[in-house]
Design an enzyme around this catalytic site. Structure first.
Site, PDB file in Angstrom:
ATOM      1  N   ARG A 206      32.043  49.163  27.688  1.00  0.00           N
ATOM      2  CA  ARG A 206      32.913  50.087  28.406  1.00  0.00           C
ATOM      3  C   ARG A 206      34.113  50.460  27.539  1.00  0.00           C
ATOM      4  O   ARG A 206      34.392  49.808  26.533  1.00  0.00           O
ATOM      5  CB  ARG A 206      33.388  49.452  29.721  1.00  0.00           C
ATOM      6  CG  ARG A 206      32.316  49.289  30.769  1.00  0.00           C
ATOM      7  CD  ARG A 206      32.799  48.480  31.968  1.00  0.00           C
ATOM      8  NE  ARG A 206      33.004  47.073  31.647  1.00  0.00           N
ATOM      9  CZ  ARG A 206      33.416  46.164  32.523  1.00  0.00           C
ATOM     10  NH1 ARG A 206      33.693  46.523  33.768  1.00  0.00           N
ATOM     11  NH2 ARG A 206      33.561  44.902  32.151  1.00  0.00           N
TER      12      ARG A 206
ATOM     13  N   LYS B 205      38.581  45.035  29.533  1.00  0.00           N
ATOM     14  CA  LYS B 205      38.595  43.579  29.713  1.00  0.00           C
ATOM     15  C   LYS B 205      39.873  42.973  29.162  1.00  0.00           C
ATOM     16  O   LYS B 205      40.618  43.601  28.404  1.00  0.00           O
ATOM     17  CB  LYS B 205      37.388  42.946  29.020  1.00  0.00           C
ATOM     18  CG  LYS B 205      36.071  43.229  29.720  1.00  0.00           C
ATOM     19  CD  LYS B 205      36.084  42.792  31.178  1.00  0.00           C
ATOM     20  CE  LYS B 205      36.167  41.302  31.365  1.00  0.00           C
ATOM     21  NZ  LYS B 205      36.237  40.919  32.812  1.00  0.00           N
TER      22      LYS B 205
ATOM     23  N   TYR C 155      41.921  44.798  33.142  1.00  0.00           N
ATOM     24  CA  TYR C 155      41.582  43.609  33.916  1.00  0.00           C
ATOM     25  C   TYR C 155      42.104  42.385  33.162  1.00  0.00           C
ATOM     26  O   TYR C 155      41.935  42.287  31.944  1.00  0.00           O
ATOM     27  CB  TYR C 155      40.070  43.473  34.104  1.00  0.00           C
ATOM     28  CG  TYR C 155      39.462  44.481  35.054  1.00  0.00           C
ATOM     29  CD1 TYR C 155      39.781  44.457  36.403  1.00  0.00           C
ATOM     30  CD2 TYR C 155      38.569  45.441  34.599  1.00  0.00           C
ATOM     31  CE1 TYR C 155      39.224  45.370  37.278  1.00  0.00           C
ATOM     32  CE2 TYR C 155      38.008  46.372  35.470  1.00  0.00           C
ATOM     33  CZ  TYR C 155      38.337  46.332  36.809  1.00  0.00           C
ATOM     34  OH  TYR C 155      37.799  47.247  37.676  1.00  0.00           O
TER      35      TYR C 155
ATOM     36  N   HIS D 105      42.539  38.802  35.094  1.00  0.00           N
ATOM     37  CA  HIS D 105      41.960  37.590  35.679  1.00  0.00           C
ATOM     38  C   HIS D 105      42.616  36.343  35.077  1.00  0.00           C
ATOM     39  O   HIS D 105      41.956  35.494  34.460  1.00  0.00           O
ATOM     40  CB  HIS D 105      40.440  37.567  35.464  1.00  0.00           C
ATOM     41  CG  HIS D 105      39.722  38.730  36.094  1.00  0.00           C
ATOM     42  ND1 HIS D 105      39.657  38.911  37.456  1.00  0.00           N
ATOM     43  CD2 HIS D 105      39.063  39.785  35.538  1.00  0.00           C
ATOM     44  CE1 HIS D 105      38.969  40.014  37.726  1.00  0.00           C
ATOM     45  NE2 HIS D 105      38.606  40.568  36.596  1.00  0.00           N
TER      46      HIS D 105
ATOM     47  N   GLU E 169      42.993  44.260  38.739  1.00  0.00           N
ATOM     48  CA  GLU E 169      42.418  43.589  39.905  1.00  0.00           C
ATOM     49  C   GLU E 169      43.428  43.263  40.991  1.00  0.00           C
ATOM     50  O   GLU E 169      43.025  42.862  42.087  1.00  0.00           O
ATOM     51  CB  GLU E 169      41.669  42.316  39.487  1.00  0.00           C
ATOM     52  CG  GLU E 169      42.545  41.181  39.007  1.00  0.00           C
ATOM     53  CD  GLU E 169      42.831  41.208  37.518  1.00  0.00           C
ATOM     54  OE1 GLU E 169      43.338  40.195  37.009  1.00  0.00           O
ATOM     55  OE2 GLU E 169      42.559  42.242  36.879  1.00  0.00           O
TER      56      GLU E 169
ATOM     57  N   SER F  12      33.405  46.093  41.349  1.00  0.00           N
ATOM     58  CA  SER F  12      32.773  45.207  42.330  1.00  0.00           C
ATOM     59  C   SER F  12      31.512  45.853  42.888  1.00  0.00           C
ATOM     60  O   SER F  12      30.514  45.169  43.145  1.00  0.00           O
ATOM     61  CB  SER F  12      33.747  44.896  43.468  1.00  0.00           C
ATOM     62  OG  SER F  12      34.855  44.161  43.001  1.00  0.00           O
TER      63      SER F  12
ATOM     64  N   VAL G 210      28.922  36.086  40.568  1.00  0.00           N
ATOM     65  CA  VAL G 210      29.739  37.264  40.260  1.00  0.00           C
ATOM     66  C   VAL G 210      31.224  36.902  40.236  1.00  0.00           C
ATOM     67  O   VAL G 210      32.027  37.561  39.586  1.00  0.00           O
ATOM     68  CB  VAL G 210      29.474  38.388  41.287  1.00  0.00           C
ATOM     69  CG1 VAL G 210      30.275  39.637  40.951  1.00  0.00           C
ATOM     70  CG2 VAL G 210      27.983  38.731  41.333  1.00  0.00           C
TER      71      VAL G 210
ATOM     72  N   ILE H 143      32.625  34.553  38.699  1.00  0.00           N
ATOM     73  CA  ILE H 143      32.929  33.705  37.548  1.00  0.00           C
ATOM     74  C   ILE H 143      34.187  34.148  36.817  1.00  0.00           C
ATOM     75  O   ILE H 143      34.875  33.318  36.203  1.00  0.00           O
ATOM     76  CB  ILE H 143      31.718  33.642  36.586  1.00  0.00           C
ATOM     77  CG1 ILE H 143      31.898  32.514  35.552  1.00  0.00           C
ATOM     78  CG2 ILE H 143      31.477  34.985  35.922  1.00  0.00           C
ATOM     79  CD1 ILE H 143      31.938  31.133  36.140  1.00  0.00           C
ATOM     80  N   ASP H 144      34.537  35.437  36.871  1.00  0.00           N
ATOM     81  CA  ASP H 144      35.764  35.850  36.180  1.00  0.00           C
ATOM     82  C   ASP H 144      37.009  35.299  36.863  1.00  0.00           C
ATOM     83  O   ASP H 144      38.108  35.336  36.293  1.00  0.00           O
ATOM     84  CB  ASP H 144      35.846  37.373  36.040  1.00  0.00           C
ATOM     85  CG  ASP H 144      35.671  38.118  37.348  1.00  0.00           C
ATOM     86  OD1 ASP H 144      35.655  37.467  38.408  1.00  0.00           O
ATOM     87  OD2 ASP H 144      35.552  39.353  37.305  1.00  0.00           O
TER      88      ASP H 144
ATOM     89  N   ASN I 289      31.542  39.817  32.680  1.00  0.00           N
ATOM     90  CA  ASN I 289      31.622  41.283  32.611  1.00  0.00           C
ATOM     91  C   ASN I 289      30.258  41.913  32.879  1.00  0.00           C
ATOM     92  O   ASN I 289      29.730  42.684  32.081  1.00  0.00           O
ATOM     93  CB  ASN I 289      32.175  41.748  31.250  1.00  0.00           C
ATOM     94  CG  ASN I 289      31.352  41.270  30.061  1.00  0.00           C
ATOM     95  OD1 ASN I 289      30.802  40.176  30.076  1.00  0.00           O
ATOM     96  ND2 ASN I 289      31.273  42.084  29.028  1.00  0.00           N
TER      97      ASN I 289
END
Length: 372
Positions: free
Chosen positions: A15, A75, A94, A96, A118, A134, A267, A269-270, A300
Site C-alpha cells: 500500500r 503502516k 497507523y 497501534h 486508528e 477493517s 485479525v 494481532i496488530d 497488515n
C-alpha cells in the site's frame, strides 16, 4: 506545507500513503508533495501518475524524511524509519502503539507529532480511518482461513462451503464490529456455518437483522467462547479496544482443546491478538502451528490486496490530510476534536490514554500537550 510519502518497507506491504488524486488536491491548495520513487508500484500506481498530479519524485526515503513537514504513511514506522524522524515533523499513519513499547519510546524520543489513523473518531463515535481496512481485513479473513484449512497448509482438509451430503465448515467470529460483520458476510457467502460472538447486545441484534438465520449469534463469555472454539474449524479474532490492547478471549488451554488442523485467523494481532498463543507473523511467513492449530497472524492483512486497500484508505484519509496541510497540525487539531483523538504522541509525551495505560507511561491529554 511540504508533504512527503515514503515507500512502505514492512514485509510485503504494497500500500502507499497517498494516491495521485489526493496529491492533486494538495497541489491545488498550494502545497508541495514529494513521493519516493516506486512507492506506488505495488498498488499499481506508476511514478508518472504522481508526476502528472504534480508530485516531485525523489530517489529514496532519506529525502522524504529529511525534507517533509508532514509524512503520510500506511503502516507504523519501523526501527530504520524511526531513526530518520525529526522533532517538529508530523507523522500521520497507523501506529497501534499499545502493544509496541519500542515504537512508542522511539516516537517519544524523536519529539514528533504522531497522529494514528486508528484512533481518529467521527461525530457518530465510529473510527472512520480504521473502518475501510477493517472491512478489507474482515472480508479477507474467511478467504485466508479457507486456504489455511487445506491439508497441504496444515489444516483439517475442510471445505468451508461443504458439498451436498457433507456438512460445511464451522466458522466462529469473535467480535461483532466492522471486522466481524465483514467476516460474516464472506463466510456466509462461502456457505459456511457461521457464529458471531460478541458482548454488545445492540451489535448482535444488528448482525441478526442483517443475516437472519444464516448467522448464529452468541454472547461472548469464557464458557461460551471455549465451547464454540472446541467445535470450530475456523476461528476469526475480530476484537478490539480503540487504541488499546485487544482482549485475550482464546486461552492457551482453549487452543489445546481445539480440533487438530483447525485454524485461527487473528485479525486483532496488530493490537496484541485475541488468542494467547498468537504472535505477529508476516505475508512471507504467515502461519505457525501451536498444539496442532494453525495460526494466521499477519498484522497488515489488507496489504495483500494493496490496490483496493490503498484507494479505500485514501478515500477516508484525504479530508484529514488536507486539513493538516491547510491549517497546520496545531490549528487542525484544535479545530477538530475527532482528529485530535488521533493524537497519540506529541513533543515527547504520550497523549492517548489507552496507550499510556497499556505501557505504563506518563499521560498528558492532547489539549494539555498542545497547550490549547
Amino acid at each position: 506545507m511540504l508533504v512527503g510519502v515514503p515507500k512502505e518497507i514492512k514485509d510485503n506491504e504494497y500500500r502507499v500513503g497517498l494516491v495521485p488524486a489526493t496529491v492533486r488536491e494538495l497541489k491545488t491548495s498550494g502545497h508541495r508533495v514529494i513521493v519516493e520513487k516506486a512507492a506506488g508500484l505495488g498498488a499499481g500506481i506508476a511514478d508518472a501518475e504522481y508526476e502528472a498530479a504534480g508530485a516531485e519524485m525523489v530517489a529514496n526515503a532519506d529525502q522524504v524524511f529529511d525534507r517533509a513537514e508532514l509524512i503520510v504513511k500506511v503502516k507504523e514506522p519501523l526501527a530504520l524509519e524511526r531513526k530518520k524522524l525529526k522533532r517538529g515533523q508530523v507523522l500521520f499513519t497507523y501506529l497501534h502503539l499499545a502493544p509496541d513499547r519500542a515504537q512508542t519510546e522511539d516516537l517519544i524520543a524523536a519529539g514528533v507529532t504522531a497522529i494514528a489513523y486508528e484512533t481518529v473518531t467521527s461525530p457518530q463515535g465510529s473510527l472512520p480511518l480504521l473502518t475501510p481496512m477493517s472491512e478489507v481485513a474482515g472480508r479477507m479473513a474467511p478467504q485466508v482461513g479457507a486456504f489455511c484449512l487445506q491439508k497441504i497448509n496444515g489444516g483439517r482438509g475442510v471445505l468451508l462451503g461443504g458439498v451436498p451430503g457433507v456438512a460445511p465448515g464451522d466458522v466462529l467470529i469473535l467480535g461483532s464490529g466492522v471486522v466481524g460483520t465483514n467476516a460474516a458476510l464472506i463466510a456466509v457467502g462461502m456457505g459456511a456455518d457461521v457464529t458471531v460472538a460478541g458482548r454488545n447486545p445492540d451489535a448482535l441484534r444488528r448482525i441478526a437483522a442483517q443475516f437472519g438465520s444464516r448467522v448464529h449469534t452468541a454472547v461472548s463469555n469464557k464458557e461460551t467462547v471455549e465451547a464454540l472454539c472446541r467445535k470450530a474449524d475456523l476461528v476469526v479474532g475480530a476484537t478490539m479496544v480503540p487504541g488499546g490492547v485487544a482482549p485475550k478471549l482464546v486461552s492457551a488451554e482453549t487452543v489445546r482443546a481445539m480440533k487438530s488442523g483447525s485454524v485461527i485467523v487473528d485479525v486483532s494481532i496488530d493490537q496484541g491478538g485475541t488468542a494467547e498463543t498468537s504472535r505477529p507473523t508476516s505475508h512471507s511467513h504467515p502461519t505457525f502451528i501451536v498444539d496442532e492449530v494453525v495460526h494466521y497472524c499477519v498484522p497488515n492483512i489488507p496489504g495483500a490486496v494493496a490496490r483496493t486497500s490503498t484507494f479505500a484508505l485514501n478515500n477516508a484519509t484525504m479530508p484529514f490530510v488536507l486539513a493538516l496541510a491547510d491549517k497546520g497540525y496545531r490549528r487542525a487539531l484544535a479545530d477538530d476534536p475527532h482528529l485530535r483523538n488521533g493524537l497519540n504522541v506529541h513533543d515527547g509525551r504520550v497523549t492517548y490514554r489507552a496507550v499510556a495505560d497499556a505501557l505504563k507511561l506518563p499521560f498528558a491529554s492532547a489539549g494539555e500537550a498542545l497547550k490549547l
